[in-house]
Design an enzyme around this catalytic site. Structure first.
Site, PDB file in Angstrom:
ATOM      1  N   GLU A  66       0.805  -1.218   0.000  1.00 15.10           N
ATOM      2  CA  GLU A  66       0.000   0.000   0.000  1.00 15.10           C
ATOM      3  C   GLU A  66       0.841   1.273   0.000  1.00 15.10           C
ATOM      4  OE1 GLU A  66      -0.936  -2.771   1.393  1.00 15.10           O
ATOM      5  OE2 GLU A  66      -2.992  -3.075   0.706  1.00 15.10           O
ATOM      6  N   HIS A 135     -11.748  -4.823   8.896  1.00 15.54           N
ATOM      7  CA  HIS A 135     -12.163  -4.578   7.508  1.00 15.54           C
ATOM      8  C   HIS A 135     -13.463  -3.786   7.427  1.00 15.54           C
ATOM      9  CE1 HIS A 135      -9.328  -7.882   6.983  1.00 15.54           C
ATOM     10  NE2 HIS A 135      -9.352  -7.714   5.684  1.00 15.54           N
TER      11      HIS A 135
END
Ligand code: TPP
Ligand code: MG
Lengths: 330, 333
Positions: A66, A135
């Site tokens: 990321e 999440h």
């Protein structure tokens, strides 16, 4: 020509925006994990078909890195490209915060305007679908708190299309939040070229007794509650912020100046959330004419639980929204 | 590939190139000295990261670039920025927070940007420049503009995650990026060997399938040969290179900090190997007249004096600048 679509899903709205943006501007490209067709067109299928059309060089599947994804997007953006980076889940932004907060958001200012970062970061998140603690978070307040960032979220497929297209064309770094519980949601299809301006909230239901300010998925819940309350003679005005930062104070304050009552609703944990900022702005500007303190509804103060009954209990509810509205009516 | 190749190429560096490297070296060296003198006298107050000892690494690297190539560097970056060609006046004005600075005084010493000379990003966050350099390289790849990006970072930066993510991505995408690690033996007060599991940073490159070379960065010919080879490879589509340039941070981490933790023997060795007199002597040995070198130095002192005067006499930015450049649209008052 294909027959016109009766409805489109949220994912299709996103796909349409990306498609139009890529067709219109060769500087637009997409990068992220598994985004190319060979890797499935993104885990939420939002980029499906785009690499077939524009090539895997412009719809670029990346390593699971990321920092490197957002860093590459920042670097390309300062040369005038318009990258759209997909970060699969919002919680994964935590591993590339440095690139977003210290670089994307600040390079325009720190360079005295010599470089800008026309970057769009798309991310999915949201509770209610069983992903558990890592999440599901709604972290929009973190990013709204960083000068230089824009934060956008849509409540229906057409808005998703229109807002995303505007975000891509915008010259500032924009975080575009998608609720994973809504990807399959259907809505009216927008026309080609349809855009929703950033920085402008929308009054989605007019009313005269109380203003509810919300954004994203809760817009649907608030609309349902407003409908129920209408049956009881309570007239609720509903505002969909669409852009969380920069905050459209004008639309919100104009509405509350009319209704003299307000409630803010969001999926994020209530404590230290966007609701606190919005509520505070209303109190600062309209204190003397408020008929009740501004109410706030958010999710509970805990990590998002897995067990389905806990997860549902964690989320803000229609009952809580209705109760908060009633409370302002005294 | 590797040390042997760099060394054999080194012999080919011509005198004109070495002289150009010296010009940039002297500009860096004298600028660094001037900053420290003005800090010492109290004329300036700013956080300054000296570059004494690392002049030749940058000078040789940037001499191997085209003016429109991109640079990403760090807080310890004045050598890189000057060698890349940023005008000294606006550099000094930015370091002093003036309206006439490269970034209108809004970035400061740790955040110099000057796209006109390819100085794209200067970051104060260790390691963060590497992923951004990949983006510059990706832009060049997608646009086909033939530019090469150089990203400078220290030895300490090779222990942060961003380094590893960026190395891997650059390698799989064959990005036109040169990763220049300036191994000055210290990260703040921690010695390289005490913080880094790999004995040599180049040894990490094979793990990423990346070309790599370790050179004596303080030797202008060797450094230039390695830089040129890496830049040529990147421009030809051959992908990235990691250069580990062995150098030495001759002063403390930041101006005014002590460096008593550095072993005396290492300090003495560094003084003996000082790259600046070394390059000067090399040019004299190549029959460059003393007067030529003295002329270069004198001209540079004039440029610096003018730049300092410009910075000190320039106004501070208007307070209204706080509302500008935050977003594309000015923030309402
Ligand atoms: C992410 C991060 N951690 C820590 C610091 C504080 N810091 C500034 S410079 C430095 C040392 C870096 O050493 P190195 O990469 O070798 O570069 P050098 O200073 O030697 O040029 C540290 C730890 C920082 N700026 N950023
Ligand atoms: Mg170091």
């Amino acid at each position: 020509m294909n027959a016109p679509l009766k409805t489109i899903s949220f994912s299709q709205g996103i796909n349409m925006a990306l498609d139009e943006a890529m067709a219109a501007d060769p500087n637009v490209f997409v990068l992220g994990e598994d985004v190319a067709d060979e890797q499935g067109g993104g885990v939420f299928k939002a980029t499906l078909g785009l690499s077939a059309k524009y090539g895997a060089s412009r719809v670029r599947s990346t390593p699971i890195s990321e920092q490197a994804i957002i860093g590459a997007a920042v670097g390309a953006a300062i040369t005038g490209m318009r990258p759209v980076a997909e970060i699969m889940f919002m919680n994964f932004l935590t591993v590339c915060m440095d690139q977003i907060v210290n670089h994307a958001a600040k390079l325009r200012f720190m360079s005295g305007g010599l470089t800008s970062v026309p970057l769009t970061i798309r991310c999915g998140t949201g509770a209610g679908v069983g992903f558990g603690g890592q999440h599901s978070d709604m972290l929009e307040a973190w990013f709204a708190h960083v000068p230089g960032m824009k934060v956008v979220t849509a409540s229906n497929p057409a808005d998703a299309k229109g807002l995303l297209l505007s975000a891509i064309e915008d010259d500032d770094p924009t975080l575009f939040i998608e609720n994973v519980a809504m990807y399959a949601a259907q809505g009216a299809p927008p026309e080609a070229g349809y855009k929703v301006p950033l920085g402008k909230a929308k009054v989605v239901r007019e009313g005269s007794d109380v203003t509810v300010i919300t954004y994203g998925r809760p817009v649907l819940e608030v609309a349902a509650v407003a409908e129920t309350l209408a049956g009881e003679g309570v007239s609720v005005e509903v505002i969909d912020l669409r852009t969380i930062a920069p905050f459209d104070a004008e639309t919100v304050l104009n509405s509350v100046a009319k209704t003299n009552r307000a409630v803010v609703v969001h999926e994020a944990v209530k404590a230290f959330g966007v609701g606190a900022e919005v509520s505070s702005r209303i109190h600062e500007e309209l204190f003397s004419q408020l008929k009740a303190p501004v109410g706030r509804v958010g999710s509970k103060y805990s990590p998002v639980p897995f067990s389905p009954p806990l997860e549902q209990a964690w989320l803000y509810s229609r009952d809580e929204i209705a109760a908060a509205i009633r409370k302002t009516l005294g | 590939m590797g040390l042997a190749k760099a060394a054999s190429d080194a012999a080919d560096v011509d005198t004109d190139t070495l002289l150009e490297i010296y010009r940039r070296t002297a500009l860096i060296n004298r600028t660094d000295e001037k900053f420290r003198a003005l800090l010492m006298s109290g004329t300036l107050r700013l956080v300054y990261y000296p570059v004494r000892g690392q002049e030749v690494v940058s000078a040789a690297m940037m001499t191997a670039l085209r003016p429109d190539d991109y640079l990403v560097t760090t807080y310890r970056g004045v050598h890189d920025q000057l060698a890349k060609g940023i005008p000294p006046k606006i550099l000094w004005a930015e370091f002093t927070g003036k309206a006439t600075g490269a970034c209108k005084g809004k970035g400061g010493p740790m955040h110099i940007t000057h796209p006109e000379t390819g100085v794209m990003v200067t970051t104060g966050i260790v390691g963060s420049g590497l992923p951004i350099a990949n983006g510059l390289g990706l832009s060049s790849l997608l646009k086909g503009d033939g530019r090469v990006t150089v990203v400078c970072f220290g030895d300490g930066s090779t222990n942060i995650g961003a380094f590893h993510e960026a190395m891997n991505m650059a390698s799989i995408w064959k990005l036109p990026v040169v990763f220049l690690c300036q191994n000055n033996r210290y990260g703040e007060h921690t010695a390289f060997a005490d913080s880094t599991s790999a004995g040599r940073i180049v040894d990490r490159a094979p793990g990423y399938g990346m070309n790599a070379v370790r050179v004596d960065g303080n030797d202008a010919s060797e450094m230039y040969a390695a830089a040129k080879a890496a830049v040529d490879r990147a421009r030809a589509g051959g992908g990235p290179t990691l250069i580990e340039a062995m150098t030495y941070r001759m002063l403390g981490h930041v101006f005014g900090s002590n460096a008593s933790y550095v072993p005396k023997a290492l300090q003495e060795e560094a003084v003996r190997e000082d790259p600046v007199p070394r390059l000067r002597q090399k040019l004299l040995d190549l029959q460059v007249p003393e007067a030529t070198l003295a002329g270069i130095e004198q001209a540079i002192d004039g440029v610096i004096a003018e730049a300092v005067e410009f910075a000190l006499s320039s106004p501070y930015p208007d307070i209204g600048e706080i509302r500008k450049d935050v977003l594309g649209q000015e923030i309402a008052a």
